[in-house]
Each structure stands twice: as C-alpha cells, then as structure tokens.
Design an enzyme around this catalytic site. Sequence first.
Site, PDB file in Angstrom:
ATOM      1  N   ASP A   1     -29.823  14.034   2.900  1.00  0.00           N
ATOM      2  CA  ASP A   1     -31.137  13.518   2.468  1.00  0.00           C
ATOM      3  C   ASP A   1     -31.648  14.136   1.169  1.00  0.00           C
ATOM      4  OD1 ASP A   1     -30.727  12.341   4.895  1.00  0.00           O
ATOM      5  OD2 ASP A   1     -32.567  13.051   5.826  1.00  0.00           O
TER       6      ASP A   1
ATOM      7  N   GLU B   1     -32.242   9.295   4.629  1.00  0.00           N
ATOM      8  CA  GLU B   1     -33.170   8.818   5.647  1.00  0.00           C
ATOM      9  C   GLU B   1     -33.949   7.675   5.023  1.00  0.00           C
ATOM     10  OE1 GLU B   1     -35.798  11.817   7.261  1.00  0.00           O
ATOM     11  OE2 GLU B   1     -36.955  10.336   8.401  1.00  0.00           O
TER      12      GLU B   1
ATOM     13  N   LYS C   1     -29.578   6.451   7.442  1.00  0.00           N
ATOM     14  CA  LYS C   1     -29.929   6.774   8.827  1.00  0.00           C
ATOM     15  C   LYS C   1     -31.430   6.571   9.059  1.00  0.00           C
ATOM     16  CE  LYS C   1     -30.297  11.772   7.915  1.00  0.00           C
ATOM     17  NZ  LYS C   1     -31.722  11.950   8.177  1.00  0.00           N
TER      18      LYS C   1
ATOM     19  N   LYS D   1     -33.698  11.502  12.216  1.00  0.00           N
ATOM     20  CA  LYS D   1     -33.484  12.806  11.609  1.00  0.00           C
ATOM     21  C   LYS D   1     -32.012  13.198  11.680  1.00  0.00           C
ATOM     22  CE  LYS D   1     -37.908  12.973  10.980  1.00  0.00           C
ATOM     23  NZ  LYS D   1     -38.382  12.347   9.712  1.00  0.00           N
TER      24      LYS D   1
ATOM     25  N   VAL E   1     -31.759  18.756   2.830  1.00  0.00           N
ATOM     26  CA  VAL E   1     -33.152  19.009   3.212  1.00  0.00           C
ATOM     27  C   VAL E   1     -33.579  18.089   4.356  1.00  0.00           C
ATOM     28  CG1 VAL E   1     -33.749  19.792   0.898  1.00  0.00           C
ATOM     29  CG2 VAL E   1     -34.029  17.366   1.442  1.00  0.00           C
ATOM     30  N   THR E   2     -34.583  18.556   5.142  1.00  0.00           N
ATOM     31  CA  THR E   2     -35.080  19.917   5.151  1.00  0.00           C
ATOM     32  C   THR E   2     -34.383  20.692   6.262  1.00  0.00           C
ATOM     33  OG1 THR E   2     -36.935  19.406   6.643  1.00  0.00           O
ATOM     34  CG2 THR E   2     -37.352  19.268   4.276  1.00  0.00           C
TER      35      THR E   2
ATOM     36  N   CYS F   1     -34.048  17.424   9.323  1.00  0.00           N
ATOM     37  CA  CYS F   1     -32.842  16.602   9.370  1.00  0.00           C
ATOM     38  C   CYS F   1     -31.558  17.422   9.373  1.00  0.00           C
ATOM     39  CB  CYS F   1     -32.854  15.605   8.219  1.00  0.00           C
ATOM     40  SG  CYS F   1     -34.115  14.340   8.465  1.00  0.00           S
TER      41      CYS F   1
ATOM     42  N   GLN G   1     -26.443  34.382  19.313  1.00  0.00           N
ATOM     43  CA  GLN G   1     -25.643  34.198  20.526  1.00  0.00           C
ATOM     44  C   GLN G   1     -24.184  33.861  20.188  1.00  0.00           C
ATOM     45  OE1 GLN G   1     -27.838  32.150  23.822  1.00  0.00           O
ATOM     46  NE2 GLN G   1     -29.244  31.525  22.186  1.00  0.00           N
TER      47      GLN G   1
HETATM   48  N1  TIU Z   1     -34.738  14.696   5.811  1.00  0.00           N
HETATM   49  C1  TIU Z   1     -35.714  15.264   6.510  1.00  0.00           C
HETATM   50  O1  TIU Z   1     -35.673  16.444   6.802  1.00  0.00           O
HETATM   51  N2  TIU Z   1     -36.800  14.456   6.863  1.00  0.00           N
HETATM   52  C2  TIU Z   1     -38.069  14.932   7.020  1.00  0.00           C
HETATM   53  O2  TIU Z   1     -38.970  14.171   7.336  1.00  0.00           O
HETATM   54  N3  TIU Z   1     -38.274  16.263   6.791  1.00  0.00           N
HETATM   55  C3  TIU Z   1     -39.464  16.927   6.780  1.00  0.00           C
HETATM   56  O3  TIU Z   1     -39.436  18.156   6.673  1.00  0.00           O
HETATM   57  N4  TIU Z   1     -40.587  16.248   6.853  1.00  0.00           N
END
Ligand code: TIU
Length: 233
Positions: A33, A81, A138, A141, A166-167, A171, A211
């Site tokens: 993303d 996304e 996609k 997430k 990210v983030t 995701c 772990q």
């Molecule tokens: N790609 C992804 O992480 N989608 C999000 O909406 N991330 C946020 O941190 N909002």
Amino acid sequence: MSTPATAVQWLDVAAAPYPFRLPLQHTALIMIDMQRDFILPGGFGETLGNDVARLADAVKVARGLLDWCRHLGISVFHTKEAHAADLSDCPTAKRNRGAPALRIGDPGPMGRILIDGEAGSDFVPELAPLPGETVIVKPGKGAFYATALGDLLRATDITHLLLAGVTTEVCVQTTMREANDRGYECLLIEDATESYFPEFKAATLAMIRAQGGIVGWTAPLSAFLTATEKAPW
Ligand code: TIU
C-alpha cells in the site's frame, strides 16, 4: 563462482529474534500500500487525521529494498488498498467508521478517496511497479482477503516473504499475520515500514518477534545488504 540455473541460493540475514535464512528463488517481496492516499497530503491517511509526513523516510528505504530485490531477481508483489468505483466491495461499516473529513469514495484533491484508478490510489512514483511485477488490489487490510495473492504465491513455489510498506500496525501487520497462518516464513523490513504512530510501530515489531518469532522476524534493510556482501555466490 558460477551457479547452476536450478540451484537455490540461500541468504543468511542477521535478524530478530534470530537469524533468518531465505532461499532467493522461493522468496517474494510484498510491498504494501505505498499509495499516494496514505503517503501524500490530501489522501485517505490525512483525512483520517494523520500526519502523513511521518511516512517519507520509509519510502526512501523501500526504494532501496525494491532495488535490492530487483537486482537479485526476487519476485515482487505490490498491493494497493482500493475499492471499485461503485463501492460494491467496500463494506458500509468501513465507509462509515469514524468521522473523517472525507469518506472512501468522496472526491478529494487526488480524485475519489481510495478508489481504484484514481490518482490518489496509485503508487507514489518512486515505488511504481515495473513490468512483470504483480499488483494486487485489495478491499481489506490483509492482502490475502478477497484477492488472488495466495494462489499466485502457491503457483510460484514461494515459501518465504519479505514485507514492507504502510502502515505497520494496520495493513502490514494484518497481512503478515495472514501469511504466517498460511505457513509462510515472514520477515518485516523494519525501516521500510512506518506508522502514523511511532509507539504502534514499535509495539508491532516487538509483538512480531516475541515468543521466538510468533509472527515472524524483523531486520533492517542494512542486514540484507551485509548478508549479500558475505554470500558465497
Ligand atoms: N494500508 C493501510 O494500512 N491502511 C490504513 O487504513 N492504514 C491506516 O493506518 N489508517
């Protein structure tokens, strides 16, 4: 030393919680993303109230990671996304969540927010896919949910995944957990991922490698560069 075309080249990477050994020919990079909508002002990330400038450094390292993978011939998958223009793949719960300035599908400065084909949903230029690299669109997430990613990885005998993007705690972590449950050996590149919340990134890295690597491994990009220099091939 020359290597027969069929021989697997192994790489030993210094990682946490212990060294990560990967077969180059069975490893894929999942770049998650890296879209304008999350990284630049005026997109989905900012409309959720976040400081998108925090993600800039990870974009630079992600470019170094992409270059390294491309040089070694590691398979590259880019996810985005994004939703269909008619929002048929966007759950009402997702669109209605919170109180963003602009909701998914609303017109913004980079086109409709998080809609596939709009400028905002496209990748930042420095991380644009090359011909031959796979793009996975996609709706959720996780990159395995409602996509062909699992089938594509199986069809190409991939066993090990490098993750970046990210983030970190949204995701990226969701995708890494999905992949871990499917039996992939997963490593998250620490400096090629970022969060709008530094404490969430730190917690995610810690959770992954706790772990005995309950979700997988983490390592910085430099560990891969060092490992390549030391490789016997
Ligand atoms: N790609 C992804 O992480 N989608 C999000 O909406 N991330 C946020 O941190 N909002």
